[in-house]
Motif scaffolding. Sequence first.
Motif, PDB file in Angstrom:
ATOM      1  N   GLY A  17       0.825  -1.211   0.000  1.00 53.62           N
ATOM      2  CA  GLY A  17       0.000   0.000   0.000  1.00 53.62           C
ATOM      3  C   GLY A  17       0.857   1.258   0.000  1.00 53.62           C
ATOM      4  N   ILE A  18       1.916   1.253   0.786  1.00 55.05           N
ATOM      5  CA  ILE A  18       2.836   2.398   0.818  1.00 55.05           C
ATOM      6  C   ILE A  18       3.484   2.579  -0.545  1.00 55.05           C
ATOM      7  N   GLU A  19       3.890   1.484  -1.160  1.00 51.91           N
ATOM      8  CA  GLU A  19       4.550   1.555  -2.467  1.00 51.91           C
ATOM      9  C   GLU A  19       3.581   2.065  -3.537  1.00 51.91           C
ATOM     10  N   ARG A  20       2.322   1.658  -3.457  1.00 51.79           N
ATOM     11  CA  ARG A  20       1.310   2.171  -4.401  1.00 51.79           C
ATOM     12  C   ARG A  20       1.140   3.678  -4.229  1.00 51.79           C
ATOM     13  N   ARG A  21       1.084   4.136  -2.973  1.00 54.49           N
ATOM     14  CA  ARG A  21       0.966   5.583  -2.720  1.00 54.49           C
ATOM     15  C   ARG A  21       2.166   6.328  -3.288  1.00 54.49           C
ATOM     16  N   HIS A  22       3.371   5.794  -3.079  1.00 51.13           N
ATOM     17  CA  HIS A  22       4.569   6.431  -3.630  1.00 51.13           C
ATOM     18  C   HIS A  22       4.488   6.518  -5.147  1.00 51.13           C
ATOM     19  N   ARG A  23       4.026   5.453  -5.775  1.00 51.81           N
ATOM     20  CA  ARG A  23       3.916   5.446  -7.234  1.00 51.81           C
ATOM     21  C   ARG A  23       2.925   6.508  -7.710  1.00 51.81           C
ATOM     22  N   HIS A  24       1.761   6.591  -7.041  1.00 53.46           N
ATOM     23  CA  HIS A  24       0.765   7.593  -7.427  1.00 53.46           C
ATOM     24  C   HIS A  24       1.292   9.014  -7.209  1.00 53.46           C
ATOM     25  N   GLN A  25       2.005   9.227  -6.116  1.00 52.97           N
ATOM     26  CA  GLN A  25       2.599  10.540  -5.860  1.00 52.97           C
ATOM     27  C   GLN A  25       3.625  10.877  -6.927  1.00 52.97           C
ATOM     28  N   ASP A  26       4.455   9.899  -7.303  1.00 54.58           N
ATOM     29  CA  ASP A  26       5.456  10.123  -8.350  1.00 54.58           C
ATOM     30  C   ASP A  26       4.799  10.480  -9.677  1.00 54.58           C
TER      31      ASP A  26
END
Length: 134
Positions: free
Chosen positions: A70-79
Amino acid sequence: MSPTTARGMTMYAKKTLFAATAVCLLGACAPKPENVKPGYAPQAVYDSLSCQQIASEAINVSNKAHDKAGIERRHRHQDEAIVATGLIVFWPALFFTHGHSTQSASDLAQLKGEMEALEAASARKGCGIKFDRV
């Protein structure tokens, strides 16, 4: 507007587009959780556990992996949002992407390795534990 000014804006737009493309091509965006490769986790650690203990550890590792994904998905969306902003408005924003070196991606890789080791230990003991992949 003079031709020089129009030409200058076109060059600026080309440079911005080139910079954004280069950033994405060089892997600046955080990876998708499903693309994170499992890290090494020794299987021998789980050999002395019973099926019930393996199941308990499997639940623990699975929950942690779900959180990290979930954290990695958020990072991807932020990027992705930062890259879009950099392309359209403010190119220095491109320096604020998370990239592949995030701690959460590293943690997720380790947890995926532990999941594989738990599955292998479960198979050796006939416990039948299988994970749904993150």
